[in-house]
Design a protein around this motif. Sequence first.
Motif, PDB file in Angstrom:
ATOM      1  N   ASN A  31       0.796  -1.235   0.000  1.00 35.48           N
ATOM      2  CA  ASN A  31       0.000   0.000   0.000  1.00 35.48           C
ATOM      3  C   ASN A  31       0.823   1.277   0.000  1.00 35.48           C
ATOM      4  OD1 ASN A  31      -2.395  -1.509   0.098  1.00 35.48           O
ATOM      5  ND2 ASN A  31      -2.179  -1.723   2.318  1.00 35.48           N
ATOM      6  N   ASN A  32       2.042   1.198  -0.565  1.00 31.11           N
ATOM      7  CA  ASN A  32       2.905   2.372  -0.724  1.00 31.11           C
ATOM      8  C   ASN A  32       3.454   2.908   0.588  1.00 31.11           C
ATOM      9  OD1 ASN A  32       2.477   2.330  -3.450  1.00 31.11           O
ATOM     10  ND2 ASN A  32       0.919   3.923  -3.424  1.00 31.11           N
ATOM     11  N   ASP A  33       3.033   2.350   1.717  1.00 28.29           N
ATOM     12  CA  ASP A  33       3.474   2.903   2.994  1.00 28.29           C
ATOM     13  C   ASP A  33       4.600   2.071   3.604  1.00 28.29           C
ATOM     14  OD1 ASP A  33       1.596   4.942   2.856  1.00 28.29           O
ATOM     15  OD2 ASP A  33       0.044   3.660   3.707  1.00 28.29           O
ATOM     16  N   ILE A  34       4.379   0.765   3.635  1.00 23.26           N
ATOM     17  CA  ILE A  34       5.383  -0.119   4.202  1.00 23.26           C
ATOM     18  C   ILE A  34       5.991  -0.882   3.047  1.00 23.26           C
ATOM     19  CG2 ILE A  34       5.820  -1.949   5.870  1.00 23.26           C
ATOM     20  CD1 ILE A  34       3.092  -1.166   7.105  1.00 23.26           C
ATOM     21  N   VAL A  35       7.187  -0.517   2.655  1.00 26.72           N
ATOM     22  CA  VAL A  35       7.817  -1.082   1.470  1.00 26.72           C
ATOM     23  C   VAL A  35       8.881  -2.085   1.888  1.00 26.72           C
ATOM     24  CG1 VAL A  35       9.064  -0.570  -0.651  1.00 26.72           C
ATOM     25  CG2 VAL A  35       7.408   1.059   0.247  1.00 26.72           C
ATOM     26  N   SER A  36       8.763  -3.298   1.376  1.00 28.10           N
ATOM     27  CA  SER A  36       9.724  -4.337   1.724  1.00 28.10           C
ATOM     28  C   SER A  36      10.857  -4.365   0.713  1.00 28.10           C
ATOM     29  CB  SER A  36       9.034  -5.692   1.774  1.00 28.10           C
ATOM     30  OG  SER A  36       8.508  -6.020   0.508  1.00 28.10           O
ATOM     31  N   THR A  37      12.036  -4.734   1.202  1.00 31.34           N
ATOM     32  CA  THR A  37      13.189  -4.836   0.333  1.00 31.34           C
ATOM     33  C   THR A  37      13.207  -6.210  -0.310  1.00 31.34           C
ATOM     34  OG1 THR A  37      14.434  -3.313   1.707  1.00 31.34           O
ATOM     35  CG2 THR A  37      15.686  -4.737   0.256  1.00 31.34           C
ATOM     36  N   GLY A  38      13.381  -6.242  -1.605  1.00 31.87           N
ATOM     37  CA  GLY A  38      13.409  -7.503  -2.326  1.00 31.87           C
ATOM     38  C   GLY A  38      14.711  -7.687  -3.061  1.00 31.87           C
ATOM     39  N   PRO A  39      14.811  -8.754  -3.841  1.00 33.06           N
ATOM     40  CA  PRO A  39      16.054  -9.012  -4.580  1.00 33.06           C
ATOM     41  C   PRO A  39      16.329  -7.925  -5.610  1.00 33.06           C
ATOM     42  CG  PRO A  39      14.283 -10.494  -5.277  1.00 33.06           C
ATOM     43  CD  PRO A  39      13.789  -9.786  -4.067  1.00 33.06           C
ATOM     44  N   GLN A  40      17.558  -7.475  -5.671  1.00 36.22           N
ATOM     45  CA  GLN A  40      17.978  -6.425  -6.591  1.00 36.22           C
ATOM     46  C   GLN A  40      18.793  -7.071  -7.705  1.00 36.22           C
ATOM     47  OE1 GLN A  40      20.146  -3.251  -4.757  1.00 36.22           O
ATOM     48  NE2 GLN A  40      20.018  -1.906  -6.521  1.00 36.22           N
ATOM     49  N   VAL A  41      18.100  -7.542  -8.726  1.00 34.99           N
ATOM     50  CA  VAL A  41      18.716  -8.304  -9.800  1.00 34.99           C
ATOM     51  C   VAL A  41      18.042  -7.969 -11.118  1.00 34.99           C
ATOM     52  CG1 VAL A  41      19.500 -10.271  -8.409  1.00 34.99           C
ATOM     53  CG2 VAL A  41      17.162 -10.226  -9.275  1.00 34.99           C
ATOM     54  N   GLU A 426      22.102   3.304 -15.478  1.00 35.27           N
ATOM     55  CA  GLU A 426      22.905   2.266 -14.840  1.00 35.27           C
ATOM     56  C   GLU A 426      22.336   1.868 -13.493  1.00 35.27           C
ATOM     57  OE1 GLU A 426      26.935   3.550 -14.700  1.00 35.27           O
ATOM     58  OE2 GLU A 426      27.210   3.504 -16.859  1.00 35.27           O
ATOM     59  N   ARG A 427      21.027   1.573 -13.466  1.00 30.36           N
ATOM     60  CA  ARG A 427      20.359   1.169 -12.235  1.00 30.36           C
ATOM     61  C   ARG A 427      19.901  -0.282 -12.330  1.00 30.36           C
ATOM     62  NH1 ARG A 427      15.568   5.341 -10.908  1.00 30.36           N
ATOM     63  NH2 ARG A 427      16.671   7.286 -11.154  1.00 30.36           N
ATOM     64  N   THR A 428      20.061  -1.013 -11.253  1.00 28.46           N
ATOM     65  CA  THR A 428      19.423  -2.310 -11.102  1.00 28.46           C
ATOM     66  C   THR A 428      18.360  -2.158 -10.029  1.00 28.46           C
ATOM     67  OG1 THR A 428      21.436  -3.494 -11.728  1.00 28.46           O
ATOM     68  CG2 THR A 428      19.762  -4.737 -10.555  1.00 28.46           C
ATOM     69  N   PHE A 429      17.131  -2.505 -10.362  1.00 31.82           N
ATOM     70  CA  PHE A 429      16.012  -2.235  -9.467  1.00 31.82           C
ATOM     71  C   PHE A 429      15.743  -3.422  -8.537  1.00 31.82           C
ATOM     72  CE2 PHE A 429      15.227   0.348 -13.237  1.00 31.82           C
ATOM     73  CZ  PHE A 429      15.015   1.588 -12.658  1.00 31.82           C
ATOM     74  N   GLY A 430      15.027  -3.105  -7.461  1.00 25.73           N
ATOM     75  CA  GLY A 430      14.513  -4.166  -6.612  1.00 25.73           C
ATOM     76  C   GLY A 430      14.845  -4.039  -5.158  1.00 25.73           C
ATOM     77  N   SER A 431      15.776  -3.152  -4.777  1.00 31.85           N
ATOM     78  CA  SER A 431      16.169  -3.049  -3.381  1.00 31.85           C
ATOM     79  C   SER A 431      16.321  -1.588  -3.020  1.00 31.85           C
ATOM     80  CB  SER A 431      17.481  -3.802  -3.146  1.00 31.85           C
ATOM     81  OG  SER A 431      17.815  -3.804  -1.778  1.00 31.85           O
ATOM     82  N   THR A 432      16.612  -1.347  -1.753  1.00 31.01           N
ATOM     83  CA  THR A 432      16.790   0.010  -1.245  1.00 31.01           C
ATOM     84  C   THR A 432      15.631   0.900  -1.664  1.00 31.01           C
ATOM     85  OG1 THR A 432      19.131  -0.379  -1.707  1.00 31.01           O
ATOM     86  CG2 THR A 432      18.524   1.777  -0.848  1.00 31.01           C
ATOM     87  N   PRO A 433      14.401   0.561  -1.235  1.00 32.07           N
ATOM     88  CA  PRO A 433      13.247   1.334  -1.670  1.00 32.07           C
ATOM     89  C   PRO A 433      13.332   2.786  -1.254  1.00 32.07           C
ATOM     90  CG  PRO A 433      12.691  -0.084   0.192  1.00 32.07           C
ATOM     91  CD  PRO A 433      14.063  -0.471  -0.263  1.00 32.07           C
ATOM     92  N   GLY A 434      12.818   3.635  -2.115  1.00 28.43           N
ATOM     93  CA  GLY A 434      12.765   5.055  -1.829  1.00 28.43           C
ATOM     94  C   GLY A 434      14.009   5.822  -2.198  1.00 28.43           C
ATOM     95  N   THR A 435      15.011   5.136  -2.780  1.00 29.85           N
ATOM     96  CA  THR A 435      16.225   5.824  -3.192  1.00 29.85           C
ATOM     97  C   THR A 435      16.325   5.808  -4.696  1.00 29.85           C
ATOM     98  OG1 THR A 435      17.594   3.845  -3.165  1.00 29.85           O
ATOM     99  CG2 THR A 435      17.352   5.021  -1.085  1.00 29.85           C
ATOM    100  N   ALA A 436      17.199   6.676  -5.215  1.00 32.21           N
ATOM    101  CA  ALA A 436      17.335   6.795  -6.661  1.00 32.21           C
ATOM    102  C   ALA A 436      17.915   5.544  -7.289  1.00 32.21           C
ATOM    103  CB  ALA A 436      18.226   7.998  -7.004  1.00 32.21           C
ATOM    104  N   GLY A 437      18.665   4.744  -6.530  1.00 32.88           N
ATOM    105  CA  GLY A 437      19.297   3.582  -7.114  1.00 32.88           C
ATOM    106  C   GLY A 437      18.529   2.293  -6.944  1.00 32.88           C
ATOM    107  N   GLY A 438      17.407   2.315  -6.260  1.00 29.08           N
ATOM    108  CA  GLY A 438      16.716   1.069  -5.980  1.00 29.08           C
ATOM    109  C   GLY A 438      15.389   0.955  -6.673  1.00 29.08           C
ATOM    110  N   GLY A 439      14.331   1.109  -5.931  1.00 24.29           N
ATOM    111  CA  GLY A 439      13.010   0.900  -6.486  1.00 24.29           C
ATOM    112  C   GLY A 439      12.504  -0.430  -5.996  1.00 24.29           C
TER     113      GLY A 439
END
Length: 635
Positions: A31-41, A426-439
């Motif tokens: 729900n956009n509020d509690i964001v879980s960190t997932g695999p960044q691959v 040059e981004r790999t998405f999936g981890s570090t939510p809320g930052t420019a390098g993650g998602g």
Amino acid sequence: MRLLFILALVHRQQQRGLSGVSAWSWSLSNNNDIVSTGPQVSGHTCVASPIKSSGGSNENAKIFLFGGQLPLPSSEDSSAERTLDISGGAGAAVTSSSGRFGPPSKFQTPAEARAESERLAAAASAGRRSNDDDPPPAAAAATHDLWVYEKDKEDPSLPDWTLVPRKDQGISRPSARSHAAAAVLGHMMFLFGGYDPAAGKELGDVWTLSMKSHKWSLCQAWMPYEISNHVACAISKTKVGIFTRRGDVLVYDDDLPTPSVLERATTGEGPGELRSCACCGIPRTAADDADNAENERDMLIFGGSTGETSGFSSDAFRLDTTSWEWTKLVPKSPSNEFPPALRSASVASIGKNRCVVFGGAASNERVGAIRPSDETWLLTVDGDDANWERIAVDGPVNPEARLAASLIATTPEELVLQGGYDPTNERTFGSTPGTAGGGATWILTKRPIDHSKIAKEKAARQRKMRDAQLTEAEAAASRVSDIIAGAGSGMGFDGASLGVGGLDHVLEEVKRRIWTPLAAPPKLLKELGIQPTRGLLLYGGPGCGKTLLASRLGNMLSPFRPITVVNGPEILDKFVGSSEENLRRIFDDPPDIYDEFKRNETDGGVALGHAAVHVVVMDEFDAVARSRGGGGAGA
């Protein structure tokens, strides 16, 4: 008489038009509020296990994600070329600093692949390239982590993704790899081949994973040849169809006395030798349920490419898994909108004869590069027709453009997007939510349309976005004017300091007409109703200093990004419309701002890049700005 033209302009972001209201919308996990960190691959394999609840619903479906390519290692030298292997083939790489792909992968034996990898590594360590076509060895590594995604309905604050401990995965497990193919038969996940960047070779092994015990087993079957960049889907309760970049169709049959992977001959017009296609299974008849693995299904193939940056396809093909005949589907769309030619797109079947396609890479053959896509499409197969509809275009948030991600349906009305790679940034998405390098993890859902509510929410979002963008734009514009003011203050316009003699009167005119409005506070110019001058024409005889003066002024007025210098004759082309295209290209693709201006920006320098001046110096401008007609008048 030679003429020289200087044009200073503010590069502004163009907004794409949206096509109507969609019942589909994207949102962040939890729900956009509690964001879980997932695999960044990226380039990983991902499947869904439809574990039915007592009520027969699909609420408890799990997602299993294995392997993939890890993010690029950070480098202190921002100018150093870094590579990311997204093609999966031996010796194939993409130059992420420029977005260019290397040469296509060659089909090699394991020994040949290892020898080729060692040769490239030796050439790179010697500080040279073996030839212009050999890419450097990939700097990114693959992983063999196993992740499980499952939403907790009772406690949504719990993480969605769980990393399965290695000790719980059995005695043996697959090696690290990317760009493998996977499919589900019953409660077993089958993993086929892939690419091991550490060893520099493609793989031909087959593994099975129990979705109940999370334990791996090496299958008796092997691929006919080492392969990566292939796709697979279940075509019956005991068979998996595999499409390779050779254009071959392979079938894994679990019902044979000794399970095997065998090549199957096909007829009809097929995709041919395409790599990085999107694939899913669709029901053979309207009466079949695509979610029921016991029913036989056909293979749907979309997109792909014959080369790394060329030969991209937007075609969709259907393979009848009874007659083994290919059919090229006829694209149709009520709005006359179609997806571009893509490779490495993400696709998921949502039941019946429909699937969702997201992202992928489109080719920009003009510059020999690729650009990632952020579009979401719904494909409905009706006989020999492929009906396309763009969806999720009016949501408050949408995933960033990416390729080589995974898109999996947990229910026919909910899909999960994870990982992927953006070669532009040059981004790999999936981890570090809320930052420019993650998602983080994204959820695509379908809800009933309330047009009045959507209209109100859309208007409120537009107002909020407009206010936020205005604030950011004003701050960026103010910083740009401050730096330009510092560059031209004091002795900035002194002929001696610039190395330009005898043109003090010209410098004074340029300072008054060009530099002063650019250096003034934007709010003051707005209150006074003053628009900065967009261009300056310098004229005079050969050798009077036009080119030198333009170069020095350009560097002063454009401290954020390199100036663009072109000669008038370079723009002209013998083909109709090509000259105009060359001219448009100069202004549509300005150089990126320098890295030093991005480092401390929360948005990665996006707002500053939009506000920064782009200076274009056109030498010998009279070659382009000729008088129309042929009356012999001068320039």
